[in-house]
Design a protein around this motif. Structure first.
Motif, PDB file in Angstrom:
ATOM      1  N   TRP A 162     -50.071  -1.148  71.057  1.00  0.00           N
ATOM      2  CA  TRP A 162     -50.449  -0.862  69.665  1.00  0.00           C
ATOM      3  C   TRP A 162     -51.923  -0.481  69.554  1.00  0.00           C
ATOM      4  O   TRP A 162     -52.326   0.180  68.601  1.00  0.00           O
ATOM      5  CB  TRP A 162     -50.199  -2.088  68.788  1.00  0.00           C
ATOM      6  N   GLU A 178     -48.499   4.413  64.763  1.00  0.00           N
ATOM      7  CA  GLU A 178     -47.239   3.671  64.691  1.00  0.00           C
ATOM      8  C   GLU A 178     -47.474   2.256  64.149  1.00  0.00           C
ATOM      9  O   GLU A 178     -46.622   1.710  63.435  1.00  0.00           O
ATOM     10  CB  GLU A 178     -46.585   3.637  66.068  1.00  0.00           C
ATOM     11  N   SER A 179     -48.622   1.677  64.448  1.00  0.00           N
ATOM     12  CA  SER A 179     -48.975   0.386  63.840  1.00  0.00           C
ATOM     13  C   SER A 179     -49.078   0.530  62.330  1.00  0.00           C
ATOM     14  O   SER A 179     -48.566  -0.304  61.565  1.00  0.00           O
ATOM     15  CB  SER A 179     -50.309  -0.124  64.401  1.00  0.00           C
ATOM     16  N   HIS A 211     -45.800   0.541  60.503  1.00  0.00           N
ATOM     17  CA  HIS A 211     -45.228  -0.795  60.339  1.00  0.00           C
ATOM     18  C   HIS A 211     -45.974  -1.605  59.277  1.00  0.00           C
ATOM     19  O   HIS A 211     -45.387  -2.530  58.696  1.00  0.00           O
ATOM     20  CB  HIS A 211     -45.235  -1.543  61.667  1.00  0.00           C
ATOM     21  N   ARG A 263     -46.634  -4.934  73.081  1.00  0.00           N
ATOM     22  CA  ARG A 263     -45.583  -4.225  72.358  1.00  0.00           C
ATOM     23  C   ARG A 263     -44.252  -4.339  73.086  1.00  0.00           C
ATOM     24  O   ARG A 263     -44.175  -4.151  74.307  1.00  0.00           O
ATOM     25  CB  ARG A 263     -45.984  -2.767  72.198  1.00  0.00           C
ATOM     26  N   ALA A 276     -42.095  -4.924  65.742  1.00  0.00           N
ATOM     27  CA  ALA A 276     -43.257  -4.443  65.004  1.00  0.00           C
ATOM     28  C   ALA A 276     -44.503  -5.194  65.463  1.00  0.00           C
ATOM     29  O   ALA A 276     -44.406  -6.284  66.042  1.00  0.00           O
ATOM     30  CB  ALA A 276     -43.045  -4.649  63.511  1.00  0.00           C
TER      31      ALA A 276
END
Length: 720
Positions: A553, A605-606, A609, A623, A628
């Motif tokens: 992440w 992508e973090s 979420h 990850r 998540a």
């Protein structure tokens, strides 16, 4: 006769019927900010008096603000912020309840919408009740309120031996005035006003008996401010909303905008831009990004500088505002209590009662070891981006004073060190300022004075940048002096911080000259300023990109084999987006641009979420597929330098640099984020011109070009 007339409300019965045990779904907190006010509430729109509240000038002027319907907690349907961060909306419905006349009303018969905004020190709220049943209902709607007038530091956990005087509430037909006289001699007021007279009104609750005919709606307006409002109504609410939205649009218009081929990516970029705008406050010296909500909604030196650096390529006006404010508040005297010395740049400022009474040093506090060299670095970067020597000339006395402090601070050991001057100050004074963030490999807490590795990198960058500016001003002797100081710092860091056995730089050197042999993300900040020799930089880069630091992440603050590693800690293993972004720029500087693309992908992508808003920090767990990122429970949200990390990583991916001296755009080995095929920067200012610059994926290459209408106006130099 309507049902409303059949039964008057007994306040004792209403209080007893409040269902505090009704299950509450997991929820996020939602923040609004305008000027020096901010409000934090849960998804229901409720303020419950933990870390939430309505704050004005570092004082909580509303510590409870809860809505109940039929004596019960409502059921949450959903909550959101408008894209511009101006309006908070909560959609609710009733739990099974009884009407005022005793008739059963099933769950879901009544829709309750709460819409809230802040404008000019005032909270505006509109509550709309819509009856979707086939029966006319008289409903008891109750607003529970309180103002504890606690200082921000009390809310954060500080205890006080004495407080000022809270007065009995003053009430009239449509308002309640709550008052607290502080020990600092200031009266702090909170007036709660209603659009209609409550049927029952006390110092802590207003009860309304509202008849809602079938398939119709009723609206209640509420305002909370430093004095009672004219009667709240639709026109006042709409006017405040229009002005607040206009003000936010004006802030968001500053600087270039980003648009890509990825819809979800665009949503993230828009939210990040809106968060920077939300936290930016217009001060007399210009725009300043406050650090974060709720704990740091004020001007911080380090946070403001880093946020301005992140946004510099898109909006240099933010850097100008930060520099002007910090120059105006530069220390001119020595004070152990505030940790100030002449030339030092401010760390933090506060306006609350405890700061005014000097119960703590943060009214204007200078206990940040890195803020002064970072301030110089920002000024040099601003000059390179804009070529604005007129502003630099006006700032020059402040810059030279800051340089003098920096040299004096390093005179004893050759490094800029810190050791708090008073017990009330911060024990650790770098960006990782928690008590256990600096330690030896065996867990010992080092004795000061302490030299942090990244701070020496900032000093190197500051002296190098000042030397270049001095040459432009004709100060050749100054330039040679600062060039010499920069080189001395580079040599000293390479000699004393490098650990051959770890192939990494030490976190710090303590007061006994012993290095803290701990691998941390701090070393990535050396890459950011370009201090390490290439071979060592590559060794650091390889480790930062390994599973030891890279969780999938983002980059952890601490290697996962360190004695104090804890992915749930504040600084010892968590992920801070701004830290990942700074390291990303350093990696790009040393040729690791593909790795930066992967870092940006993980950061994006973090954000997805986290509902498109990166928090101050989150947990550093590795990850796993389908899982998540794990939230840190009390992180600030939004946080300026977390929002700005999107733009810092983007610039590192694109390899873009704007030369304000020659009026050029230079692009080196550009890369686009994963999944993005085109990205356009609109109205990018280069000197007195604004251009549109597009990056496009062509096979396995990325090309950059100016829009046709701008061709020939600004030189674009692309190196592949």
């Amino acid at each position: 006769m309507t049902e409303l007339d059949e039964r008057k409300l007994d306040p004792a019965v209403a209080l007893a019927s409040l269902d505090e045990t009704a299950p509450r779904e997991p929820h996020r907190l939602f923040a609004l900010k305008q000027g020096d006010c901010f409000a934090v509430a849960d998804a229901y729109g409720d303020i419950r008096g933990a870390g939430d509240g309505f704050f004005r000038d570092d004082t909580r002027v509303l510590s409870e603000f809860r809505l109940t319907v039929g004596g019960r907690q409502t059921s949450l349907l959903g909550a959101s912020l408008s894209q511009d961060n101006v309006l908070f909306t909560s959609n609710l419905t009733n739990l099974p309840m009884q009407s005022v006349g005793g008739r059963d009303i099933p769950q879901g018969a009544i829709h309750i919408e709460r819409v809230r905004l802040l404008w000019q020190d005032r909270l505006f709220e509109r509550v709309t009740l819509s009856n979707y049943s086939q029966e006319t209902s008289a409903i008891r709607v109750s607003l529970h309120f309180a103002a504890d007038f606690r200082d921000m530091f009390e809310v954060r956990g500080s205890t006080r031996l004495k407080r000022g005087m809270a007065h009995a509430a003053e009430m009239d037909a449509t308002s309640v005035l709550l008052r607290y006289d502080g020990l600092d001699g200031l009266a702090r007021l909170s007036a709660i006003s209603f659009s209609q007279a409550p049927d029952q009104l006390s110092a802590e609750r207003a009860d309304f008996l509202i008849a809602v005919t079938k398939r119709s709606s009723k609206v209640l307006y509420i305002e909370v401010g430093p004095e009672a409002a004219e009667t709240p109504d639709r026109d006042r609410f709409r006017a405040a909303a229009a002005r607040a939205r206009f003000g936010m649009r004006a802030k968001r218009r500053h600087g270039a905008t980003v648009h890509s081929s990825g819809r979800v990516f665009n949503d993230w970029v828009e939210r990040a831009r809106a968060d920077v705008a939300l936290l930016t406050t217009e001060l007399a010296t210009g725009p300043y990004p406050y650090a974060g909500i709720p704990w740091f909604s004020t001007a911080f030196g380090r946070d403001g500088v880093i946020s301005a650096l992140q946004m510099l390529w898109l909006n240099p006006g933010l850097a100008r505002g930060v520099l002007a404010f910090l120059a105006q508040h530069q220390a001119t005297e020595t004070s152990p209590f505030s940790d100030s010395q002449p030339g030092k740049i401010m760390h933090e400022t506060r306006k609350g009662e405890m700061a005014a009474l000097r119960e703590l040093p943060f009214g204007r506090y200078y206990g940040g070891v890195d803020t002064t060299p970072l301030y110089i670095h920002l000024a040099c970067a601003y000059a390179d981006r804009t070529g604005d020597m007129d502003f630099i000339d006006r700032l020059w006395p402040s810059l030279t004073a800051a340089a003098e402090w920096t040299e004096e601070a390093s005179r004893a050991t050759g490094f800029v060190t810190y050791q708090r001057a008073a017990e009330s100050g911060l024990a650790n004074q770098g960006w990782k300022d928690s008590f256990d963030s600096v330690f030896h490999a065996d867990g010992r807490i080092p004795k000061g004075p302490i030299a942090l590795v990244e701070v020496q990198g900032y000093v190197f960058a500051a002296f190098r940048g000042l030397a270049a500016l001095a040459r432009r001003r004709g100060g050749y002797a100054q330039a040679e002096h600062w060039e010499s100081r920069a080189e001395e710092m580079r040599i000293a860091v390479e000699r004393d911080f490098w650990l051959d056995d770890l192939g990494f730089y030490a976190l710090a050197i303590d007061g006994a000259g012993e290095p803290c042999k701990v691998r941390t993300s701090n070393a990535g900040h050396l890459l950011f300023v370009g201090l390490p020799e290439p071979a060592r930089a590559q060794m650091v880069a390889d480790q930062l990109l390994s599973a030891t630091f890279h969780s999938g992440w983002g980059l952890r603050t601490l290697a996962d084999d360190a004695v104090f590693f804890n992915p749930m800690s504040y600084h010892n293993g968590s992920i801070w987006p701004h830290d990942t972004a700074i390291c990303g720029v350093g990696l790009a500087r040393y040729g690791e641009r593909e790795s930066v693309v992967r870092l940006m992908s993980g950061t994006f992508e973090s954000a997805v979420h986290f509902n498109m808003r990166l928090p101050e920090l989150f947990c550093g767990f590795t990850r796993s597929p389908g899982e998540a990122p794990i939230a840190y429970p009390v992180a600030c949200l939004p946080q300026a330098w977390s929002a700005g990390s999107a733009f810092m990583l983007m610039q590192a991916c694109l390899g873009l640099e704007i030369d304000g001296w020659d009026g050029q755009i230079r692009v080196t080995r550009p890369r686009l984020p994963i999944g993005i095929d085109t990205l356009t920067l609109r109205h990018l200012n280069v000197g007195d011109r604004a251009v549109d610059l597009t990056f496009q994926r062509v096979g396995d290459r990325v090309v950059a070009f100016l829009a046709d209408r701008h061709e020939g106006l600004v030189p674009l130099i692309v190196r592949t």
